[in-house]
Design an enzyme around this catalytic site. Structure first.
Site, PDB file in Angstrom:
ATOM      1  N   HIS A   1       0.744  -1.198   0.103  1.00 45.00           N
ATOM      2  CA  HIS A   1      -0.081   0.032   0.132  1.00 45.00           C
ATOM      3  C   HIS A   1       0.881   1.288   0.105  1.00 45.00           C
ATOM      4  CE1 HIS A   1      -3.223   2.801   0.974  1.00 45.00           C
ATOM      5  NE2 HIS A   1      -3.953   1.882   0.785  1.00 45.00           N
TER       6      HIS A   1
ATOM      7  N   ASP B   1      -7.734  -5.218   0.502  1.00 43.64           N
ATOM      8  CA  ASP B   1      -8.307  -6.048  -0.463  1.00 43.64           C
ATOM      9  C   ASP B   1      -7.856  -7.863  -0.171  1.00 43.64           C
ATOM     10  OD1 ASP B   1      -9.723  -4.708  -1.946  1.00 43.64           O
ATOM     11  OD2 ASP B   1      -7.891  -3.915  -3.246  1.00 43.64           O
TER      12      ASP B   1
HETATM   13  N1  ACO Z   1       4.054  -7.918  -4.054  1.00 40.60           N
HETATM   14  C1  ACO Z   1       5.407  -7.836  -4.068  1.00 40.60           C
HETATM   15  N2  ACO Z   1       6.018  -6.751  -4.093  1.00 40.60           N
HETATM   16  C2  ACO Z   1       5.312  -5.281  -4.120  1.00 40.60           C
HETATM   17  C3  ACO Z   1       4.033  -5.517  -3.894  1.00 40.60           C
HETATM   18  C4  ACO Z   1       3.376  -6.639  -3.632  1.00 40.60           C
HETATM   19  N3  ACO Z   1       2.083  -6.671  -3.500  1.00 40.60           N
HETATM   20  N4  ACO Z   1       3.725  -4.169  -3.831  1.00 40.60           N
HETATM   21  C5  ACO Z   1       4.888  -3.362  -3.775  1.00 40.60           C
HETATM   22  N5  ACO Z   1       6.052  -4.147  -3.998  1.00 40.60           N
HETATM   23  C6  ACO Z   1       7.241  -3.912  -4.292  1.00 40.60           C
HETATM   24  C7  ACO Z   1       7.456  -3.340  -5.501  1.00 40.60           C
HETATM   25  O1  ACO Z   1       7.781  -4.520  -6.435  1.00 40.60           O
HETATM   26  C8  ACO Z   1       8.669  -2.378  -5.495  1.00 40.60           C
HETATM   27  O2  ACO Z   1      10.012  -3.178  -5.167  1.00 40.60           O
HETATM   28  P1  ACO Z   1      11.310  -2.736  -5.701  1.00 40.60           P
HETATM   29  O3  ACO Z   1      11.521  -1.077  -4.958  1.00 40.60           O
HETATM   30  O4  ACO Z   1      12.226  -3.540  -5.324  1.00 40.60           O
HETATM   31  O5  ACO Z   1      11.036  -2.422  -7.376  1.00 40.60           O
HETATM   32  C9  ACO Z   1       8.217  -1.767  -4.409  1.00 40.60           C
HETATM   33  O6  ACO Z   1       7.448  -2.628  -3.382  1.00 40.60           O
HETATM   34  C10 ACO Z   1       7.345  -0.454  -4.301  1.00 40.60           C
HETATM   35  O7  ACO Z   1       6.195  -0.846  -5.065  1.00 40.60           O
HETATM   36  P2  ACO Z   1       5.498   0.229  -5.909  1.00 40.60           P
HETATM   37  O8  ACO Z   1       4.510  -0.624  -6.919  1.00 40.60           O
HETATM   38  O9  ACO Z   1       6.363   1.321  -6.558  1.00 40.60           O
HETATM   39  O10 ACO Z   1       4.625   0.875  -4.792  1.00 40.60           O
HETATM   40  P3  ACO Z   1       3.325   1.841  -5.119  1.00 40.60           P
HETATM   41  O11 ACO Z   1       3.029   2.569  -3.697  1.00 40.60           O
HETATM   42  O12 ACO Z   1       3.476   2.467  -6.362  1.00 40.60           O
HETATM   43  O13 ACO Z   1       1.853   0.822  -5.117  1.00 40.60           O
HETATM   44  C11 ACO Z   1       0.254  -0.822  -4.713  1.00 40.60           C
HETATM   45  C12 ACO Z   1       1.179   0.558  -4.004  1.00 40.60           C
HETATM   46  C13 ACO Z   1      -0.186  -0.297  -6.022  1.00 40.60           C
HETATM   47  C14 ACO Z   1      -0.878  -1.058  -3.929  1.00 40.60           C
HETATM   48  C15 ACO Z   1       1.297  -1.807  -4.919  1.00 40.60           C
HETATM   49  O14 ACO Z   1       1.676  -2.341  -3.755  1.00 40.60           O
HETATM   50  C16 ACO Z   1       0.752  -3.089  -5.568  1.00 40.60           C
HETATM   51  O15 ACO Z   1       0.567  -3.105  -6.798  1.00 40.60           O
HETATM   52  N6  ACO Z   1      -0.070  -4.057  -4.903  1.00 40.60           N
HETATM   53  C17 ACO Z   1      -0.777  -5.221  -5.351  1.00 40.60           C
HETATM   54  C18 ACO Z   1      -2.195  -4.870  -5.794  1.00 40.60           C
HETATM   55  C19 ACO Z   1      -2.928  -4.324  -4.772  1.00 40.60           C
HETATM   56  O16 ACO Z   1      -3.023  -5.250  -3.840  1.00 40.60           O
HETATM   57  N7  ACO Z   1      -3.885  -3.488  -4.781  1.00 40.60           N
HETATM   58  C20 ACO Z   1      -4.793  -3.006  -3.763  1.00 40.60           C
HETATM   59  C21 ACO Z   1      -4.344  -1.519  -3.022  1.00 40.60           C
HETATM   60  S1  ACO Z   1      -5.373  -1.299  -1.765  1.00 40.60           S
HETATM   61  C22 ACO Z   1      -6.566  -0.506  -2.697  1.00 40.60           C
HETATM   62  O17 ACO Z   1      -6.474   0.186  -3.796  1.00 40.60           O
HETATM   63  C23 ACO Z   1      -8.027  -0.505  -2.155  1.00 40.60           C
END
Ligand code: ACO
Length: 380
Positions: free
Chosen positions: A263, A317
């Site tokens: 998140h 979620d």
């Molecule tokens: N699984 C594994 N690694 C992850 C995850 C995950 N779910 N989420 C983030 N990371 C890692 C990324 O790979 C990245 O690693 P790196 O720096 O080594 O490349 C780092 O954490 C940062 O990730 P970002 O995607 O840049 O983080 P951001 O803050 O932009 O994204 C998000 C947040 C979109 C929620 C992300 O965590 C994600 O895609 N999660 C999965 C989808 C999800 O569950 N979404 C629901 C969110 S809650 C809602 O909207 C109601």
């Protein structure tokens, strides 16, 4: 324009774009407050409609305010036969979020007076959107099954009535109670993508139905509200708790994201995920176990030592899909249900935006071609 001094922040991370008094999040401590009230207390003591009132009007309602609000919502739950007929023309194979976005936008055709500075118009729009969105979702579900939508029942509460309209039978009071709590948990979350979308649309002074329709479209994506569907697909793929360890290791190696984890705001386990996990357990105690829950718990246990150091924990979620599954709700309705709830937050932000409006118009860093001369078609 010289943009060399501008600093680009992809995803606007850490950039405040408005002031807001609606919701406060402490992502380090895992605290979430609506108008100053802790989410845990609201989930325990409030109802969705009371929480929606709090979010939209800023204070908890008095007894008479709450009764009036509930009565008005109840009165406006029905859909015009024109909206139902329009929905019957939607392809049954379409995603219910697309059906909801179109139906919500269509309300602007019926209530087209854009009198957003008239308090009565604002109040009526709030009532209509909160009242009609659940009916639209239930209607599309029945229509795509080849059934006629059923009318709301005035003797049922907001959540009981939705489950009744969706499943065509009256549900156990525990199911309605748990569902209502889920709505409280999803009602607001500061400037997430769909709320930002709502505020951007609101800032043009368009009608509230367009504001909500644009937010529904934004919520539909798999990185936002759509993630709860993907969580169930992922748990389905893992199948057994003993496969969780290799799944998580492979995912990390192949840089595949674990759905329902991570998140932008929270660097600890999302407080809503904790409450949803308890609600899921309450349902399993009453209505029987779900093997998928064992997979989810095992995956969480395996993931935390590997991802926890990066601040990646279960988000809202992760467990919500398991709750909805136990309530017998089809997977592609999870995100529309999120919208039933989040409309309260979107409307609160709509009102707040109108209170101190300036149209959103961010800047960009141009990376395209320098000025060049037109080339006639036959010389290209
Ligand atoms: N699984 C594994 N690694 C992850 C995850 C995950 N779910 N989420 C983030 N990371 C890692 C990324 O790979 C990245 O690693 P790196 O720096 O080594 O490349 C780092 O954490 C940062 O990730 P970002 O995607 O840049 O983080 P951001 O803050 O932009 O994204 C998000 C947040 C979109 C929620 C992300 O965590 C994600 O895609 N999660 C999965 C989808 C999800 O569950 N979404 C629901 C969110 S809650 C809602 O909207 C109601």
């Amino acid at each position: 324009m010289d943009t060399s001094k501008l600093i680009l922040k992809p995803g606007l991370e850490g950039i405040p774009v408005t002031q807001s008094s609606i919701c406060d999040i402490d992502g380090q401590k895992g605290h979430l407050l609506y108008r100053g009230y802790q989410i845990e207390e609201l989930a325990q003591k409030s109802s969705f409609l009371e929480t929606a009132f709090l979010l939209i009007w800023g204070e908890l309602p008095t007894t008479s305010e709450l009764r009036n609000f509930e009565a008005e919502v109840q009165m406006h739950r029905r859909l015009s036969f024109r909206v139902r007929d329009m929905m019957k023309c939607f392809p049954a194979s379409g995603h219910p979020m697309d059906a909801l976005q179109s139906s919500a936008a269509s309300l602007g055709l019926f209530y087209s007076r854009r009198a957003i500075d008239d308090p009565k118009y604002v109040y009526n729009a709030v009532i209509r959107l909160i009242a009609k969105i659940p009916t639209m979702i239930a209607a599309f579900q029945l229509i795509r099954k080849g059934h006629d939508p059923i009318q709301p029942r005035d003797d049922l509460s907001y959540s009981s009535n939705f489950l009744y309209m969706l499943t065509e039978k009256e549900q156990d009071p525990l199911a309605a109670k748990v569902f209502d709590k889920c709505l409280i948990l999803h009602a607001e979350h500061s400037l997430n993508a769909s709320t930002f979308s709502a505020r951007v649309t609101a800032s043009t002074l368009t009608d509230p139905y367009a504001v909500v329709a644009s937010a529904v479209g934004t919520l539909a994506g798999p990185l936002h509200g759509g993630a709860n569907e993907d969580v169930i697909a992922m748990l389905d793929e893992i199948k057994l708790p003993e496969n969780a360890k290799s799944f998580i290791k492979d995912s990390i190696l192949t840089k595949r994201k674990i759905m329902g984890f991570g998140h932008r705001e929270y660097k600890v386990k999302d407080p809503r995920a904790m409450i949803l996990q308890q609600l899921a357990e309450e349902l399993f105690d009453r209505f029987g176990k779900d093997e998928m829950y064992e997979v989810a718990k095992q995956l969480e246990e395996e993931a935390i030592p590997l991802l926890g150091a990066k601040g990646i924990f279960p988000n809202v979620d992760y467990y919500s899909g398991l709750v909805y599954r136990k309530l017998g709700i089809p997977r592609d309705l999870f995100t529309p249900i999120f919208a039933i709830s989040r409309v309260a937050g979107w409307l609160a932000h709509w009102r707040e935006q109108l209170g101190a409006n300036r149209i959103f118009r961010p800047s960009q860093i141009y990376t395209g071609s320098k000025p060049r001369s037109w080339v006639p078609l036959d010389e290209r």
